[in-house]
Structure formats: structure tokens, C-alpha cells
Design a protein around this motif. Structure first.
Motif, PDB file in Angstrom:
ATOM      1  N   VAL A  70      19.926 -44.415  -4.000  1.00 12.58           N
ATOM      2  CA  VAL A  70      19.724 -44.845  -2.614  1.00 12.58           C
ATOM      3  C   VAL A  70      18.246 -45.123  -2.381  1.00 12.58           C
ATOM      4  CG1 VAL A  70      19.954 -44.204  -0.187  1.00 12.58           C
ATOM      5  CG2 VAL A  70      21.698 -43.481  -1.831  1.00 12.58           C
ATOM      6  N   LEU A  71      17.950 -46.299  -1.876  1.00 12.93           N
ATOM      7  CA  LEU A  71      16.586 -46.655  -1.485  1.00 12.93           C
ATOM      8  C   LEU A  71      16.465 -46.450   0.018  1.00 12.93           C
ATOM      9  CD1 LEU A  71      16.250 -49.936  -3.542  1.00 12.93           C
ATOM     10  CD2 LEU A  71      15.443 -47.656  -4.162  1.00 12.93           C
ATOM     11  N   ARG A  72      15.316 -45.988   0.449  1.00  7.81           N
ATOM     12  CA  ARG A  72      15.104 -45.741   1.881  1.00  7.81           C
ATOM     13  C   ARG A  72      13.873 -46.499   2.343  1.00  7.81           C
ATOM     14  NH1 ARG A  72      16.783 -39.392   2.442  1.00  7.81           N
ATOM     15  NH2 ARG A  72      18.256 -39.396   0.704  1.00  7.81           N
ATOM     16  N   TYR A  73      14.005 -47.104   3.513  1.00  9.02           N
ATOM     17  CA  TYR A  73      12.939 -47.935   4.056  1.00  9.02           C
ATOM     18  C   TYR A  73      12.592 -47.492   5.466  1.00  9.02           C
ATOM     19  CZ  TYR A  73      14.319 -50.848   0.170  1.00  9.02           C
ATOM     20  OH  TYR A  73      14.618 -51.291  -1.094  1.00  9.02           O
ATOM     21  N   THR A  74      11.296 -47.440   5.760  1.00  8.07           N
ATOM     22  CA  THR A  74      10.866 -47.149   7.120  1.00  8.07           C
ATOM     23  C   THR A  74      11.261 -48.313   8.010  1.00  8.07           C
ATOM     24  OG1 THR A  74       8.696 -48.183   6.870  1.00  8.07           O
ATOM     25  CG2 THR A  74       8.864 -45.829   6.285  1.00  8.07           C
ATOM     26  N   GLU A  75      11.186 -48.101   9.288  1.00 10.12           N
ATOM     27  CA  GLU A  75      11.515 -49.178  10.226  1.00 10.12           C
ATOM     28  C   GLU A  75      10.637 -50.405   9.972  1.00 10.12           C
ATOM     29  OE1 GLU A  75      12.029 -49.946  15.017  1.00 10.12           O
ATOM     30  OE2 GLU A  75      10.656 -48.386  14.350  1.00 10.12           O
ATOM     31  N   ALA A  76       9.346 -50.191   9.753  1.00 11.90           N
ATOM     32  CA  ALA A  76       8.427 -51.313   9.531  1.00 11.90           C
ATOM     33  C   ALA A  76       8.763 -52.055   8.240  1.00 11.90           C
ATOM     34  CB  ALA A  76       6.984 -50.817   9.501  1.00 11.90           C
ATOM     35  N   GLU A  77       9.084 -51.315   7.174  1.00  8.78           N
ATOM     36  CA  GLU A  77       9.446 -51.957   5.909  1.00  8.78           C
ATOM     37  C   GLU A  77      10.728 -52.771   6.059  1.00  8.78           C
ATOM     38  OE1 GLU A  77       7.814 -48.821   2.564  1.00  8.78           O
ATOM     39  OE2 GLU A  77       9.687 -48.362   3.599  1.00  8.78           O
ATOM     40  N   TRP A  78      11.716 -52.190   6.720  1.00 12.65           N
ATOM     41  CA  TRP A  78      12.998 -52.883   6.882  1.00 12.65           C
ATOM     42  C   TRP A  78      12.817 -54.138   7.737  1.00 12.65           C
ATOM     43  CZ3 TRP A  78      17.175 -53.114   4.254  1.00 12.65           C
ATOM     44  CH2 TRP A  78      18.315 -53.710   4.793  1.00 12.65           C
ATOM     45  N   ARG A  79      12.054 -54.010   8.814  1.00 10.40           N
ATOM     46  CA  ARG A  79      11.807 -55.165   9.696  1.00 10.40           C
ATOM     47  C   ARG A  79      11.109 -56.280   8.913  1.00 10.40           C
ATOM     48  NH1 ARG A  79       9.737 -52.673  13.895  1.00 10.40           N
ATOM     49  NH2 ARG A  79       7.649 -52.656  13.036  1.00 10.40           N
ATOM     50  N   ALA A  80      10.116 -55.926   8.098  1.00 10.94           N
ATOM     51  CA  ALA A  80       9.412 -56.928   7.297  1.00 10.94           C
ATOM     52  C   ALA A  80      10.355 -57.597   6.307  1.00 10.94           C
ATOM     53  CB  ALA A  80       8.232 -56.287   6.563  1.00 10.94           C
ATOM     54  N   PHE A  81      11.236 -56.802   5.678  1.00 11.06           N
ATOM     55  CA  PHE A  81      12.202 -57.363   4.732  1.00 11.06           C
ATOM     56  C   PHE A  81      13.162 -58.328   5.428  1.00 11.06           C
ATOM     57  CE2 PHE A  81      16.530 -57.135   3.025  1.00 11.06           C
ATOM     58  CZ  PHE A  81      16.327 -57.791   1.830  1.00 11.06           C
ATOM     59  N   VAL A  82      13.727 -57.903   6.540  1.00 16.68           N
ATOM     60  CA  VAL A  82      14.698 -58.743   7.252  1.00 16.68           C
ATOM     61  C   VAL A  82      14.041 -60.040   7.714  1.00 16.68           C
ATOM     62  CG1 VAL A  82      16.125 -58.906   9.348  1.00 16.68           C
ATOM     63  CG2 VAL A  82      16.212 -56.847   7.919  1.00 16.68           C
ATOM     64  N   LEU A  83      12.845 -59.940   8.270  1.00 14.07           N
ATOM     65  CA  LEU A  83      12.154 -61.157   8.714  1.00 14.07           C
ATOM     66  C   LEU A  83      11.848 -62.071   7.536  1.00 14.07           C
ATOM     67  CD1 LEU A  83       9.757 -59.683  11.425  1.00 14.07           C
ATOM     68  CD2 LEU A  83      11.829 -61.051  11.797  1.00 14.07           C
ATOM     69  N   GLY A  84      11.434 -61.485   6.412  1.00 16.39           N
ATOM     70  CA  GLY A  84      11.163 -62.285   5.209  1.00 16.39           C
ATOM     71  C   GLY A  84      12.420 -62.953   4.689  1.00 16.39           C
ATOM     72  N   ALA A  85      13.526 -62.222   4.688  1.00 17.45           N
ATOM     73  CA  ALA A  85      14.798 -62.793   4.222  1.00 17.45           C
ATOM     74  C   ALA A  85      15.223 -63.942   5.134  1.00 17.45           C
ATOM     75  CB  ALA A  85      15.879 -61.722   4.177  1.00 17.45           C
ATOM     76  N   ARG A  86      15.078 -63.759   6.420  1.00 15.45           N
ATOM     77  CA  ARG A  86      15.435 -64.829   7.367  1.00 15.45           C
ATOM     78  C   ARG A  86      14.549 -66.060   7.160  1.00 15.45           C
ATOM     79  NH1 ARG A  86      16.034 -61.113  12.775  1.00 15.45           N
ATOM     80  NH2 ARG A  86      18.085 -60.274  12.255  1.00 15.45           N
ATOM     81  N   ASP A  87      13.312 -65.810   6.729  1.00 18.88           N
ATOM     82  CA  ASP A  87      12.345 -66.886   6.507  1.00 18.88           C
ATOM     83  C   ASP A  87      12.518 -67.564   5.147  1.00 18.88           C
ATOM     84  OD1 ASP A  87      10.614 -67.766   8.411  1.00 18.88           O
ATOM     85  OD2 ASP A  87       8.888 -66.633   7.682  1.00 18.88           O
ATOM     86  N   GLY A  88      13.406 -67.020   4.313  1.00 12.21           N
ATOM     87  CA  GLY A  88      13.639 -67.612   3.007  1.00 12.21           C
ATOM     88  C   GLY A  88      12.726 -67.104   1.910  1.00 12.21           C
TER      89      GLY A  88
END
Length: 104
Positions: A70-88
Motif C-alpha cells: 500500500v502506498l500512502r500520499y498526503t493530501e498535497a501529493e495526491w492533489r498534485a498527482f491528480v492535477l498532473g494526470a488530468r493535465d496529461g
């Protein structure tokens, strides 16, 4: 000028120490009773990514094929990942002829 550099270095160390504490606290959480979610439309027997919401906006993520890792991400890390994924930012190149990705 050197004072500003030293001050910036001290601030960087403080930020790094805070982030390390956040990660340590995140990995210390007992997540044995969290509710795992996967993408709508996936079946129980299918390979899939599962996520669970943790306190403070943090997120845990695992593969259905390896639920003990299991990988765990802080709120800031997860938000950055989701925004990056949405951005391609994480879009993969089409596979090459030999079955690998173009980046290999």
C-alpha cells in the motif's frame, strides 16, 4: 546576501522535516478497516487500482493483485498527482513494435 541563503536553507530543511513527519504519521495509521474503492465498472476479479480516503485528505493506493503493498500520499501529493494526470503529465507513449513503451 549569505544570510538570505542561510535563511532559505533553514526554511528548506524545516519544510523537508515537516514532510518527513507527515509521511511517518501517515504510514503509522492503522488502515485495516478503510473502505477501498476502484473505478466504476470494474469487477472484483479484474486487476485494478484501489484507493482509500485517509484522515486529513490523505489517500492510500494499492493494486488488487497485491493488496498488502500500500502506498500512502498526503493530501498535497495526491492533489498534485491528480492535477498532473488530468493535465496529461503521465500519458504513456504508444507501445513500440517490440512491445515496450517508446520511453524505454
Amino acid at each position: 546576501m549569505a544570510e538570505t541563503g542561510t535563511q532559505a536553507e533553514a526554511e528548506d530543511r524545516n519544510v523537508k522535516a515537516r514532510k518527513e513527519r507527515e509521511k511517518d504519521e501517515l504510514y503509522a495509521l492503522d488502515i485495516s478497516d478503510v473502505a477501498w474503492q476502484s473505478a466504476p465498472g470494474t469487477e472484483e476479479h479484474e486487476e485494478r487500482v484501489e484507493i482509500a480516503n485517509l484522515p486529513g485528505g490523505a489517500v492510500a493506493m494499492r493494486s488488487s493483485l497485491d493488496p498488502d503493498t500500500v502506498l500512502r500520499y498526503t493530501e498535497a501529493e495526491w492533489r498534485a498527482f491528480v492535477l498532473g494526470a488530468r493535465d496529461g503529465e503521465f500519458d504513456l507513449e504508444p507501445a513500440s513494435q517490440d512491445g515496450g513503451t517508446a520511453a524505454e
